[in-house]
Design a protein around this motif. Structure first.
Motif, PDB file in Angstrom:
ATOM      1  N   ASN A 232       7.791 -12.504 -16.897  1.00 53.09           N
ATOM      2  CA  ASN A 232       6.846 -11.128 -15.119  1.00 53.09           C
ATOM      3  C   ASN A 232       7.753 -10.324 -15.168  1.00 53.09           C
ATOM      4  OD1 ASN A 232       6.573 -10.938 -12.605  1.00 53.09           O
ATOM      5  ND2 ASN A 232       6.175 -12.773 -12.750  1.00 53.09           N
ATOM      6  N   GLN A 235       8.400  -8.564 -11.391  1.00 51.73           N
ATOM      7  CA  GLN A 235       9.080  -9.443 -10.512  1.00 51.73           C
ATOM      8  C   GLN A 235      10.511  -8.603 -11.346  1.00 51.73           C
ATOM      9  OE1 GLN A 235      11.606 -12.890 -11.737  1.00 51.73           O
ATOM     10  NE2 GLN A 235       9.592 -14.108 -10.587  1.00 51.73           N
ATOM     11  N   SER A 239      12.640  -6.695  -8.623  1.00 54.35           N
ATOM     12  CA  SER A 239      14.218  -7.012  -7.681  1.00 54.35           C
ATOM     13  C   SER A 239      14.422  -5.747  -7.638  1.00 54.35           C
ATOM     14  CB  SER A 239      15.311  -8.536  -8.599  1.00 54.35           C
ATOM     15  OG  SER A 239      13.841  -8.875  -8.936  1.00 54.35           O
ATOM     16  N   ASP A 297       8.634 -17.286 -16.057  1.00 53.32           N
ATOM     17  CA  ASP A 297       8.232 -17.409 -14.742  1.00 53.32           C
ATOM     18  C   ASP A 297       7.393 -19.001 -14.016  1.00 53.32           C
ATOM     19  OD1 ASP A 297       6.242 -17.688 -12.691  1.00 53.32           O
ATOM     20  OD2 ASP A 297       5.524 -15.716 -12.677  1.00 53.32           O
ATOM     21  N   ASP A 348      11.170 -17.470  -7.694  1.00 58.46           N
ATOM     22  CA  ASP A 348      10.919 -15.775  -8.252  1.00 58.46           C
ATOM     23  C   ASP A 348      12.015 -14.512  -7.651  1.00 58.46           C
ATOM     24  OD1 ASP A 348      10.928 -16.306  -5.370  1.00 58.46           O
ATOM     25  OD2 ASP A 348       8.980 -15.289  -4.766  1.00 58.46           O
TER      26      ASP A 348
END
Length: 398
Positions: A232, A235, A239, A297, A348
């Motif tokens: 992922n 993500q 971040s 994920d 997540d």
């Protein structure tokens, strides 16, 4: 384009298996490259057919034009059991040099060959001089079948073959033969699907690995194909943006692998995208980093196979190169990692895991390295025992 043309040219072939093989062959056709490889590497074929096979020898075969990273670890297990090892791999794997960290005294004899040369070798009488043939990827990805079904025969070494599946689901999908199930098969991770069918054999030795103190500027590395099916990346970008927005700049992310990932301009100062690297450069970048990003994920349907069938390559890299992972807790449990040897997080919450890793002091980091070494030692010990026991059982039955 080449794939579609190959499918069009082969659509007249009525039976599925020969049609798949023909398509796979046509997709690879590059006459200039074929000629160059023939001139450069054909002598290895002749050398293999004429060399003297040492007593107590195994022939390790990697049939795919990738998965080169697993071969050094398998070679090490056989060597530690007292076997002389010869390796045959595809030319692409050979040129990327997966044995870059091996000492000269550890190096096996390596024969880089084209796939049709490998088939010829495995059909030759020379194979009968080996105690075993070991297939390091039994799932043959070019035609999506058992490698021996692709070949149309099984090599005739003294005690037959041992083989490893990279995807446990293929134990069922490929209708594995009864004489192999539970007797001659291995897998990279102990998924329930493999129970009583195949044993753990996880290759985590790459060679000499230096001790790594935590960098003053925390360095994360992501290694592998950039695809929603494997990790992922969205993500990760989210971040990184959140860390920067909060004023955290004491980190960098190195991205290694094929595939695309669009990096917003405001994040580019924190991300270095290197593309696909050869093994020496990949090892170096990984060893110089502090943490490995798995980016798995649990909510992704495309990544479901990593829960019960396919093993992420990050597992081998983490254990073999002593590099703590940032890994989602669902997958940490599946692969046997914990907060002691990794940085785990739920769902997540990658941002929080990265923040924790950046703030980690050097003593805590060294503690994780120590626990990771212990974890690796346990995996290696169990794998070695499984290989030794399987060899003993096969030889007893013969």
């Amino acid at each position: 384009m080449k794939k579609h043309l190959a499918q069009l040219l082969c659509c007249w072939i009525p039976f599925r298996r020969p049609r798949k093989k023909a398509i796979a062959s046509l997709k690879e056709l590059d006459w200039s490259k074929i000629r160059a490889n023939y001139l450069k590497y054909n002598h290895f074929y002749q050398e293999f057919l004429t060399h003297k096979v040492a007593a107590k020898s195994v022939l390790v075969i990697e049939p795919n034009n990738y998965h080169g990273e697993v071969v050094p670890g398998f070679v090490k297990y056989w060597q530690d059991l007292g076997y002389h090892v010869d390796v045959i791999m595809r030319i692409g794997n050979y040129e990327e040099n997966p044995f870059a960290l091996f000492k000269k005294s550890e190096l096996p004899n390596i024969y880089p060959l084209q796939k049709w040369r490998i088939k010829s070798v495995l059909k030759s009488p020379k194979v009968q001089d080996y105690d075993f043939v070991f297939i390091s990827s039994f799932d043959y990805q070019e035609t999506k079948e058992r490698y021996y079904d692709y070949l149309g025969f099984e090599p005739k070494s003294k005690y037959g073959s041992l083989c490893i599946y990279h995807n446990c689901r293929n134990l069922l999908t490929y209708n594995e033969k009864k004489r192999y199930i539970g007797k001659r098969l291995f897998v990279l991770n102990e998924f329930p699907l493999a129970e009583n069918k195949a044993k753990l054999l996880c290759p985590i030795y790459f060679g000499e690995v230096a001790e790594h103190p935590k960098n003053s500027k925390t360095r994360f590395v992501m290694i592998g194909r950039l695809s929603p099916n494997t990790r992922n990346c969205t993500q990760l970008l989210d971040s990184i943006k959140k860390l920067i927005d909060e004023g955290e700049h004491n980190f960098e992310v190195v991205v290694i692998g094929s595939g695309g990932m669009d990096i917003p301009p405001e994040l580019q100062s924190h991300i270095t995208k290197l593309g696909r690297l050869n093994f020496p450069d990949m090892y170096k970048n990984c060893m110089e980093s502090d943490f490995l990003l798995a980016l798995l994920d649990p909510e992704s349907k495309a990544q479901d196979a990593y829960k019960d069938g396919t093993t992420t390559g990050s597992k081998q890299l983490s254990l073999g190169l002593n590099k703590p992972m940032l890994i989602e807790s669902t997958f940490a449990d599946i692969y046997g990692f914990s907060d002691q040897d990794s940085v785990t997080y739920q769902g997540d919450a990658l941002y929080h895991a990265m923040k924790q890793a950046i703030a980690m002091d050097k003593d805590t980091y060294q503690s994780k390295l120590s626990h990771l070494r212990q974890h690796a030692a346990q995996v290696a010990s169990k794998s070695q025992q499984n290989l030794a026991q399987t060899i003993a059982d096969v030889m007893k039955d013969n």
